[in-house]
Design an enzyme around this catalytic site. Structure first.
Site, PDB file in Angstrom:
ATOM      1  N   SER A  17       0.825  -1.215   0.000  1.00 33.39           N
ATOM      2  CA  SER A  17       0.000   0.000   0.000  1.00 33.39           C
ATOM      3  C   SER A  17       0.858   1.263   0.000  1.00 33.39           C
ATOM      4  O   SER A  17       0.390   2.331  -0.383  1.00 33.39           O
ATOM      5  CB  SER A  17      -0.917   0.010   1.225  1.00 33.39           C
ATOM      6  OG  SER A  17      -0.144   0.004   2.413  1.00 33.39           O
ATOM      7  N   CYS A  79       2.507  -7.027   1.617  1.00 31.15           N
ATOM      8  CA  CYS A  79       1.488  -6.352   2.413  1.00 31.15           C
ATOM      9  C   CYS A  79       0.666  -7.442   3.098  1.00 31.15           C
ATOM     10  O   CYS A  79       0.116  -8.309   2.416  1.00 31.15           O
ATOM     11  CB  CYS A  79       0.610  -5.508   1.492  1.00 31.15           C
ATOM     12  SG  CYS A  79      -0.879  -4.855   2.283  1.00 31.15           S
ATOM     13  N   GLU A 158       4.411   5.979   7.186  1.00 29.18           N
ATOM     14  CA  GLU A 158       4.248   6.689   5.904  1.00 29.18           C
ATOM     15  C   GLU A 158       4.754   8.133   5.992  1.00 29.18           C
ATOM     16  O   GLU A 158       5.201   8.698   5.004  1.00 29.18           O
ATOM     17  CB  GLU A 158       2.782   6.667   5.460  1.00 29.18           C
ATOM     18  CG  GLU A 158       2.316   5.333   4.912  1.00 29.18           C
ATOM     19  CD  GLU A 158       2.977   4.923   3.605  1.00 29.18           C
ATOM     20  OE1 GLU A 158       3.153   5.788   2.722  1.00 29.18           O
ATOM     21  OE2 GLU A 158       3.344   3.740   3.467  1.00 29.18           O
ATOM     22  N   CYS A 190       2.540  -6.708   9.686  1.00 25.35           N
ATOM     23  CA  CYS A 190       2.400  -5.669   8.657  1.00 25.35           C
ATOM     24  C   CYS A 190       3.808  -5.275   8.242  1.00 25.35           C
ATOM     25  O   CYS A 190       4.675  -5.083   9.109  1.00 25.35           O
ATOM     26  CB  CYS A 190       1.651  -4.463   9.221  1.00 25.35           C
ATOM     27  SG  CYS A 190       1.615  -3.044   8.093  1.00 25.35           S
TER      28      CYS A 190
END
Length: 270
Positions: A17, A79, A158, A190
Protein backbone atom coordinates in the site's frame (compact mmCIF):
# COMPACT_ATOMS: atom_id res chain seq x y z
CA UNK A 1 -1.25 -24.93 -11.68
CA UNK A 2 1.29 -25.34 -14.46
CA UNK A 3 3.89 -22.59 -14.57
CA UNK A 4 5.12 -20.97 -17.75
CA UNK A 5 8.91 -20.88 -17.69
CA UNK A 6 10.17 -17.29 -17.76
CA UNK A 7 13.74 -16.02 -17.90
CA UNK A 8 15.76 -15.74 -14.70
CA UNK A 9 16.92 -12.28 -15.84
CA UNK A 10 13.42 -10.86 -15.45
CA UNK A 11 12.64 -8.72 -12.38
CA UNK A 12 10.65 -9.58 -9.25
CA UNK A 13 7.50 -7.54 -8.69
CA UNK A 14 6.93 -6.29 -5.14
CA UNK A 15 3.81 -4.42 -4.07
CA UNK A 16 2.39 -2.80 -0.96
CA UNK A 17 0.00 0.00 0.00
CA UNK A 18 2.95 2.36 0.53
CA UNK A 19 6.50 2.28 1.91
CA UNK A 20 5.99 -0.77 4.16
CA UNK A 21 6.96 -3.25 1.46
CA UNK A 22 10.39 -1.60 1.37
CA UNK A 23 11.16 -3.79 4.41
CA UNK A 24 10.80 -6.74 2.01
CA UNK A 25 12.80 -4.94 -0.70
CA UNK A 26 15.57 -4.36 1.88
CA UNK A 27 15.75 -8.11 2.52
CA UNK A 28 15.82 -8.87 -1.22
CA UNK A 29 18.87 -6.61 -1.57
CA UNK A 30 20.55 -8.54 1.27
CA UNK A 31 19.60 -12.10 0.38
CA UNK A 32 19.13 -11.91 -3.42
CA UNK A 33 21.65 -9.25 -4.52
CA UNK A 34 21.52 -10.25 -8.21
CA UNK A 35 17.78 -9.73 -8.51
CA UNK A 36 16.19 -6.60 -9.95
CA UNK A 37 12.90 -5.48 -8.41
CA UNK A 38 10.01 -3.43 -9.71
CA UNK A 39 8.35 -1.95 -6.63
CA UNK A 40 4.79 -0.65 -6.63
CA UNK A 41 3.48 1.43 -3.72
CA UNK A 42 -0.27 2.03 -3.92
CA UNK A 43 0.07 5.33 -2.09
CA UNK A 44 -3.15 6.76 -3.55
CA UNK A 45 -5.05 4.17 -1.47
CA UNK A 46 -2.91 3.89 1.68
CA UNK A 47 -3.74 2.73 4.35
CA UNK A 48 -5.22 -0.63 3.29
CA UNK A 49 -6.25 -1.57 6.85
CA UNK A 50 -9.78 -0.09 6.84
CA UNK A 51 -10.60 -1.22 3.26
CA UNK A 52 -12.93 -4.06 2.20
CA UNK A 53 -11.89 -7.36 0.65
CA UNK A 54 -13.52 -6.49 -2.69
CA UNK A 55 -11.55 -3.22 -2.86
CA UNK A 56 -8.27 -4.97 -2.06
CA UNK A 57 -8.89 -7.70 -4.65
CA UNK A 58 -9.61 -4.97 -7.22
CA UNK A 59 -6.40 -3.09 -6.32
CA UNK A 60 -4.43 -6.36 -6.36
CA UNK A 61 -5.69 -7.23 -9.84
CA UNK A 62 -4.81 -3.77 -11.20
CA UNK A 63 -1.32 -3.83 -9.68
CA UNK A 64 -0.68 -7.40 -10.85
CA UNK A 65 -1.71 -6.51 -14.41
CA UNK A 66 0.66 -3.54 -14.28
CA UNK A 67 3.59 -5.63 -12.96
CA UNK A 68 2.99 -8.40 -15.51
CA UNK A 69 3.12 -5.75 -18.26
CA UNK A 70 6.53 -4.77 -16.86
CA UNK A 71 7.67 -8.38 -17.43
CA UNK A 72 8.08 -9.68 -13.85
CA UNK A 73 8.81 -13.37 -13.18
CA UNK A 74 7.32 -13.49 -9.66
CA UNK A 75 5.22 -11.23 -7.44
CA UNK A 76 5.77 -10.76 -3.72
CA UNK A 77 2.66 -9.39 -2.02
CA UNK A 78 4.61 -7.29 0.48
CA UNK A 79 1.49 -6.35 2.41
CA UNK A 80 -0.14 -8.44 5.15
CA UNK A 81 -3.59 -6.96 4.54
CA UNK A 82 -3.49 -7.93 0.85
CA UNK A 83 -1.90 -11.27 1.75
CA UNK A 84 -4.80 -12.07 4.09
CA UNK A 85 -7.57 -10.86 1.76
CA UNK A 86 -6.46 -11.19 -1.87
CA UNK A 87 -3.54 -13.70 -2.02
CA UNK A 88 -5.73 -16.74 -2.84
CA UNK A 89 -7.70 -14.80 -5.46
CA UNK A 90 -4.52 -13.60 -7.20
CA UNK A 91 -2.97 -17.09 -7.18
CA UNK A 92 -6.09 -18.52 -8.83
CA UNK A 93 -6.39 -15.79 -11.45
CA UNK A 94 -2.79 -15.40 -12.65
CA UNK A 95 -0.34 -17.95 -14.03
CA UNK A 96 2.63 -16.59 -12.08
CA UNK A 97 4.39 -17.51 -8.81
CA UNK A 98 3.19 -15.42 -5.85
CA UNK A 99 4.70 -15.19 -2.37
CA UNK A 100 2.73 -13.71 0.53
CA UNK A 101 4.05 -12.31 3.83
CA UNK A 102 1.86 -14.23 6.30
CA UNK A 103 2.65 -17.92 5.71
CA UNK A 104 6.46 -17.50 5.98
CA UNK A 105 6.27 -16.11 9.55
CA UNK A 106 4.19 -18.94 11.03
CA UNK A 107 6.80 -21.74 11.37
CA UNK A 108 9.50 -19.45 12.70
CA UNK A 109 7.16 -17.95 15.31
CA UNK A 110 6.18 -21.39 16.63
CA UNK A 111 9.83 -22.53 16.73
CA UNK A 112 10.82 -19.40 18.69
CA UNK A 113 8.00 -19.54 21.23
CA UNK A 114 8.94 -21.54 24.33
CA UNK A 115 5.80 -20.61 26.30
CA UNK A 116 3.51 -21.10 23.30
CA UNK A 117 2.14 -17.59 23.78
CA UNK A 118 2.37 -15.64 20.54
CA UNK A 119 1.28 -12.06 19.90
CA UNK A 120 0.30 -10.69 16.48
CA UNK A 121 0.07 -6.98 15.66
CA UNK A 122 -1.37 -5.90 12.31
CA UNK A 123 -3.86 -3.62 10.57
CA UNK A 124 -7.55 -3.79 11.44
CA UNK A 125 -8.37 -5.69 8.22
CA UNK A 126 -5.66 -8.32 8.78
CA UNK A 127 -6.66 -8.88 12.42
CA UNK A 128 -10.34 -9.24 11.39
CA UNK A 129 -9.50 -12.08 8.98
CA UNK A 130 -7.84 -14.05 11.77
CA UNK A 131 -5.33 -15.30 9.16
CA UNK A 132 -2.32 -15.52 11.49
CA UNK A 133 -4.32 -17.16 14.28
CA UNK A 134 -5.80 -19.81 11.96
CA UNK A 135 -2.40 -20.71 10.50
CA UNK A 136 -0.67 -20.77 13.91
CA UNK A 137 -3.34 -23.04 15.39
CA UNK A 138 -3.25 -25.31 12.35
CA UNK A 139 0.49 -25.71 12.89
CA UNK A 140 0.21 -26.14 16.68
CA UNK A 141 -3.26 -26.44 18.28
CA UNK A 142 -1.75 -25.84 21.75
CA UNK A 143 -0.44 -22.37 21.02
CA UNK A 144 -2.21 -19.33 22.49
CA UNK A 145 -2.53 -16.41 20.09
CA UNK A 146 -3.22 -12.83 21.20
CA UNK A 147 -3.83 -10.11 18.62
CA UNK A 148 -3.91 -6.33 18.52
CA UNK A 149 -4.87 -4.02 15.65
CA UNK A 150 -2.56 -0.98 15.42
CA UNK A 151 -4.23 1.55 13.08
CA UNK A 152 -1.85 4.41 13.97
CA UNK A 153 1.32 2.54 12.95
CA UNK A 154 1.02 2.74 9.14
CA UNK A 155 0.40 6.53 9.09
CA UNK A 156 3.44 7.00 11.38
CA UNK A 157 5.70 5.05 9.02
CA UNK A 158 4.25 6.69 5.90
CA UNK A 159 5.19 10.11 7.32
CA UNK A 160 8.64 8.85 8.38
CA UNK A 161 8.04 9.13 12.15
CA UNK A 162 9.49 5.94 13.65
CA UNK A 163 11.23 7.01 16.88
CA UNK A 164 10.65 9.24 19.90
CA UNK A 165 8.55 9.44 23.05
CA UNK A 166 5.23 9.96 21.23
CA UNK A 167 5.88 6.92 19.03
CA UNK A 168 6.73 4.79 22.09
CA UNK A 169 3.57 5.98 23.83
CA UNK A 170 1.42 4.81 20.87
CA UNK A 171 3.30 1.49 20.74
CA UNK A 172 2.73 0.93 24.46
CA UNK A 173 -0.99 1.64 24.03
CA UNK A 174 -1.28 -1.26 21.55
CA UNK A 175 1.21 -3.68 23.10
CA UNK A 176 0.39 -3.40 26.82
CA UNK A 177 -2.53 -5.89 26.57
CA UNK A 178 -0.26 -8.44 24.83
CA UNK A 179 2.50 -7.95 27.42
CA UNK A 180 -0.08 -8.60 30.16
CA UNK A 181 -0.77 -11.98 28.50
CA UNK A 182 2.98 -12.73 28.90
CA UNK A 183 3.68 -13.40 25.24
CA UNK A 184 7.24 -14.48 24.45
CA UNK A 185 7.06 -13.98 20.67
CA UNK A 186 5.57 -11.15 18.60
CA UNK A 187 4.80 -11.35 14.88
CA UNK A 188 4.98 -8.01 13.09
CA UNK A 189 1.90 -8.66 10.96
CA UNK A 190 2.40 -5.67 8.66
CA UNK A 191 5.43 -4.89 6.48
CA UNK A 192 5.40 -1.28 7.69
CA UNK A 193 6.11 -2.38 11.26
CA UNK A 194 9.78 -3.47 10.87
CA UNK A 195 10.59 0.24 10.46
CA UNK A 196 9.24 0.69 14.01
CA UNK A 197 11.14 -2.34 15.35
CA UNK A 198 13.75 -0.35 17.26
CA UNK A 199 11.00 1.53 19.13
CA UNK A 200 8.93 -1.65 19.61
CA UNK A 201 11.96 -3.35 21.21
CA UNK A 202 12.32 -0.42 23.62
CA UNK A 203 8.74 -0.92 24.78
CA UNK A 204 8.80 -4.75 24.87
CA UNK A 205 12.22 -5.29 26.42
CA UNK A 206 14.77 -7.88 25.33
CA UNK A 207 12.94 -11.07 26.37
CA UNK A 208 10.24 -11.04 23.70
CA UNK A 209 11.36 -12.35 20.32
CA UNK A 210 10.22 -10.22 17.36
CA UNK A 211 9.43 -11.96 14.08
CA UNK A 212 9.96 -9.75 11.02
CA UNK A 213 7.89 -11.24 8.15
CA UNK A 214 10.11 -9.59 5.55
CA UNK A 215 13.09 -11.82 6.37
CA UNK A 216 11.12 -15.07 6.19
CA UNK A 217 9.26 -13.97 3.05
CA UNK A 218 12.48 -13.47 1.10
CA UNK A 219 13.80 -16.86 2.26
CA UNK A 220 10.61 -18.42 0.88
CA UNK A 221 10.89 -16.40 -2.36
CA UNK A 222 14.48 -17.59 -2.84
CA UNK A 223 13.45 -21.23 -2.33
CA UNK A 224 10.64 -20.80 -4.87
CA UNK A 225 12.95 -19.17 -7.43
CA UNK A 226 15.47 -21.99 -7.04
CA UNK A 227 12.76 -24.64 -7.45
CA UNK A 228 11.43 -22.94 -10.60
CA UNK A 229 14.93 -22.39 -12.03
CA UNK A 230 14.37 -18.63 -11.97
CA UNK A 231 17.13 -17.53 -9.60
CA UNK A 232 19.26 -14.85 -11.25
CA UNK A 233 22.97 -15.66 -11.00
CA UNK A 234 24.21 -12.47 -12.67
CA UNK A 235 24.02 -8.86 -11.43
CA UNK A 236 20.95 -7.13 -12.87
CA UNK A 237 19.80 -3.63 -13.80
CA UNK A 238 18.71 -0.79 -11.52
CA UNK A 239 15.54 -1.30 -9.51
CA UNK A 240 12.37 0.55 -10.51
CA UNK A 241 9.94 2.31 -8.18
CA UNK A 242 6.35 3.15 -9.07
CA UNK A 243 3.57 4.75 -7.01
CA UNK A 244 -0.09 5.61 -7.57
CA UNK A 245 0.11 8.74 -5.39
CA UNK A 246 2.69 11.46 -4.70
CA UNK A 247 6.15 10.34 -5.91
CA UNK A 248 8.02 13.03 -3.94
CA UNK A 249 6.91 11.98 -0.44
CA UNK A 250 7.55 8.32 -1.30
CA UNK A 251 11.05 9.18 -2.58
CA UNK A 252 11.88 11.06 0.62
CA UNK A 253 10.79 8.21 2.91
CA UNK A 254 12.30 5.50 0.73
CA UNK A 255 15.71 7.21 0.90
CA UNK A 256 15.50 7.05 4.72
CA UNK A 257 14.37 3.43 4.89
CA UNK A 258 16.52 1.55 2.38
CA UNK A 259 20.08 1.63 1.10
CA UNK A 260 19.35 1.75 -2.61
CA UNK A 261 20.29 4.41 -5.11
CA UNK A 262 16.77 5.47 -6.08
CA UNK A 263 17.21 7.61 -9.15
CA UNK A 264 13.52 8.25 -9.75
CA UNK A 265 10.05 7.38 -8.47
CA UNK A 266 7.56 7.03 -11.31
CA UNK A 267 3.87 7.82 -10.91
CA UNK A 268 1.15 5.83 -12.66
CA UNK A 269 -2.64 5.90 -12.39
CA UNK A 270 -4.07 2.42 -12.67
Amino acid sequence: MEMNRVGSQKPIGVFDSGVGGLSVAREIFRKLPNEQIIYFGDTAHVPYGPRSQSELIHFGNQITDFLINQGVKMIIIACNTSSSLSFESLKEKYNLPFVDVINPSIDVAIKNSTKQKIGVIATEATIKTGAHKKLLLAENPNVEVFTSACPKFVPLVEQGTVEGKEVEKIIYEYLAPLMEKEIDTLILGCTHYPFLEKSIKKVLGKDIKIIDPAQETVVMAKTSLQRLNLLNLHPNKDNEYWVSGDPDSFYKNAQNFIQDNIKKVNQVTL
